[in-house]
Motif scaffolding. Structure first.
Motif: not given
Length: 668
Positions: A214-227, A242-244
């Protein structure tokens, strides 16, 4: 904030987007083809716009028609869902020119990641581990064979603009490479309007695990785990979780950080998924990045509490992410089962028709804390069309751990009522009960390895079979008593319902004695062992029964037959006869009906369009030779000869639309 969203899609994903938009107080606009005039997404939206004939290439993926719908409705944003126009950079650019927000990533990110050849080059430059392969354009089948030999078999033939299993083939030799190359090109052109193909090494013993970013237009990005999406058939995901059950914390972190690095390398903003193939030693390799909302996004939502559609809308409106990486918590376990309109007993061939019954299990939180969620785009009485993806619904369950989520899924599948078409509910139930799946020792080859000859149903163990026998005996007694009461026969002493019956099931006979004790029934077998059966308010004619046998709760779908019941539970489909001892004695003398001989006929295995006929009348064909190609629900199916023979007559031609079991050709 965005005021009105047009959903450039159909089915369950359109309904899913509409739900979140309504929650946020945003008006919605649906688009629909002739085939979808009465569809659920049309009914749910605040307004709807007609966009053309049923084929997607004349309606849902025609950019000008979507733009006209935007202008006429006054929508100021578009959510593309998945498939169709969701990964078309030219569509996002067209919206930008119209001053309409695209609820998805920037066009440059779509273009870079949507092209699987370009995306692998970018991934490698960003330090992401990639699979060995040939990323250049492949001109023809001869070149494909040369490249495949250089990489080493087996190889994966994939559409550059593909997704959802379309345009993908595994080839183990030269012949399969030639056939797979052409079929992949055809499917890619039909589904995406782009027939470019590439080839990469097929990793053996692979697990398909993807990271939600998940990322925004302000340079921030994160991950929300895996599937984990390893339960696949024909490269199409069937069950996700989810998770694996395979990843450890270190591998999860490494995969997540690489996924975020890739997203930032292309200036990504919105929800996206980075897919990896993971081998038995937890080595992982980049497959592709899907620049859209994934079909299986609900399982991530269930374990994180994040509404991904809402976050996509907020990012499109220019808002920064409302969370940081350290805020992400994975809670419990979630599983998604994709309910498809396909017949597992006929090699999972597509099925179309009317949903004469559609009753999903109740959604919400149960007394034991488990959660049931059902994302769907259909309703009882609606039609499943041959023009679109065969998905009916996505049934999801959540539990505190994997075992709880699996148990909740098994119970929910037992309570899911679907009639009128072929569907894969029995197969999904069978997977939930499979020891290998429950252990978590799965790969993308699970279905091929565990069901090499196709799915033929589930054989119940002795205990569960006896429970069904007891339920059938109790239901039969209740039905017989009710019939006599309605007719007045019991009151006039013309007929007494006997207590002795012979229940036939799975090729066996079970003599029983059944008596009514208040609201319960006591069923005793030939050895005198008794089972107390509680029907919990079931009435004859009801298609689902929540019964208890000696305290064991069972949800069983049942329908009355001439001599008994058809019962379905946990993937098993059992015909039970309920006969008096005298009737059972007579039934043993009845001859069995022999099915008609169709061994010299090629019948259409599914409702579909004849793409090509590869032989002529009078031609001698060899075993394994291609006879015809049928297209159904955007997938090509190649029909081959089972044995050597001579073509006697050909009853169909390219362009014909055939029903299931309609004659294509006959052999001498």
């Amino acid at each position: 904030m965005i005021k009105k969203i047009l959903i450039a899609n159909r089915g369950e994903i359109a309904c899913r987007v509409i739900k979140t938009a309504k929650k946020m107080g945003i008006a919605t606009v649906a688009v629909y083809s002739d085939a979808d005039r009465d569809a659920l997404h049309v009914k749910m939206a605040d307004e709807a716009v007609h966009i053309g004939p049923p084929p997607a290439n004349q309606s849902y993926i025609v950019v000008d028609k979507i733009l006209d719908a935007i202008r006429s409705s006054g929508a100021d944003a578009v959510h593309p869902g998945y498939g169709f126009l969701s990964e078309r950079a030219d569509f996002a650019e067209a919206l930008a020119k119209e001053g309409v927000a695209f609820i998805g990533p920037p066009p440059k990110a779509i273009e870079a990641m949507g092209d699987k050849i370009t995306s692998k080059k970018i991934a490698a430059e960003a330090g992401v581990s990639t699979v060995p392969g040939y990323m250049g354009l492949i001109a023809d089948a001869d070149e494909a064979v040369t490249i495949a030999a250089e990489i080493g078999y087996p190889v994966m033939i994939k559409a550059s603009a593909g997704g959802g299993g379309k345009g993908m083939r595994i080839a183990w030799n030269e012949t399969e490479t030639r056939e797979g190359f052409q079929s992949s090109k055809n499917e890619a052109a039909s589904s995406f309007g782009d027939d470019r193909i590439f080839i990469e090494k097929f990793v053996t013993q692979p697990r398909h695990i993807e990271i939600q970013v998940l990322a925004d237009s302000h340079g921030n990005a994160i991950y929300l785990g895996e599937r984990e999406c390893s339960i696949q058939r024909r490269n199409q995901k069937v069950i996700e979780e989810a998770p694996s059950p395979f990843l450890d914390a270190d591998t999860r972190k490494a995969m997540g950080e690489q996924a975020v690095a890739l997203a930032q390398a292309v200036g990504y903003a919105s929800a996206g998924t980075v897919e990896f193939i993971v081998d038995g030693d937890r080595n992982f390799y980049f497959l592709e990045m899907n620049t859209r909302l994934q079909v299986e996004h609900p399982v991530t939502e269930l374990i994180t509490g994040v509404d991904l559609v809402e976050e996509m809308i907020r990012v499109a409106a220019g808002e920064p992410l409302r969370m940081r990486q350290e805020d992400v918590r994975l809670n419990g376990w979630a599983i998604e089962s994709r309910l498809y309109a396909e017949d597992p007993y006929r090699s999972f061939l597509p099925s179309i028709g009317r949903l004469t019954r559609y009753r999903p299990p109740a959604e919400g939180t149960a007394a034991d804390g488990t959660v049931v969620r059902n994302d769907t785009g259909v309703f009882e009485g609606g039609e499943i069309s041959m023009f679109y993806d065969p998905m009916i619904a996505k049934l999801c369950t959540w539990g505190v751990d994997r075992a709880a989520a699996i148990s909740a899924m098994g119970a929910a599948l037992d309570r899911f009522e679907v009639e009128g078409i072929g569907h894969n509910l029995p197969f999904l139930s069978a997977v939930m009960e499979h020891p290998r799946f429950r252990s978590g020792a799965i790969t993308t080859a699970f279905i091929a390895e565990e069901y090499p000859d196709g799915f033929a149903g589930v054989e119940l163990d002795a205990d569960n079979l006896k429970r069904l026998v007891a339920i059938a005996a109790a239901c039969n007694l209740l039905s017989e008593i009710r019939a006599t009461e309605i007719s007045g026969a019991m009151a006039n002493h013309r007929r007494v319902v006997g207590s002795n019956w012979v229940i036939g099931a799975a090729g066996q006979e079970f003599p029983v004695s059944v008596t009514r004790e208040g609201d319960d029934y006591r069923v005793a077998d030939a050895e005198g062992q008794a089972h107390l059966v509680r029907l919990n308010g079931w009435k004859p004619g009801a298609p689902l029964i929540e019964a208890e046998v000696e305290g064991t709760a069972l949800a069983v779908k049942l329908e009355r037959t001439i001599q008994g019941y058809r019962m379905r539970m946990r993937g098993a489909d059992v015909m039970l006869t309920c006969l008096t001892p005298r009737q059972a004695e007579a039934a043993r003398l009845m001859p069995e009906k022999v099915p008609a001989d169709t061994s010299k006929m090629l019948l259409c295995p599914m409702p579909g369009l004849i793409v090509s006929i590869a032989v002529e009348e009078g031609q001698t064909v060899e075993a394994g030779q291609t006879l015809a190609t049928v297209e159904a629900m955007k997938m090509e199916n190649v029909l081959k000869a089972e044995r050597k023979g001579v073509v006697k007559t050909i009853a169909a031609k390219a362009g014909d639309s055939l029903a299931v079991d309609e004659l294509i050709m006959e052999f001498e």
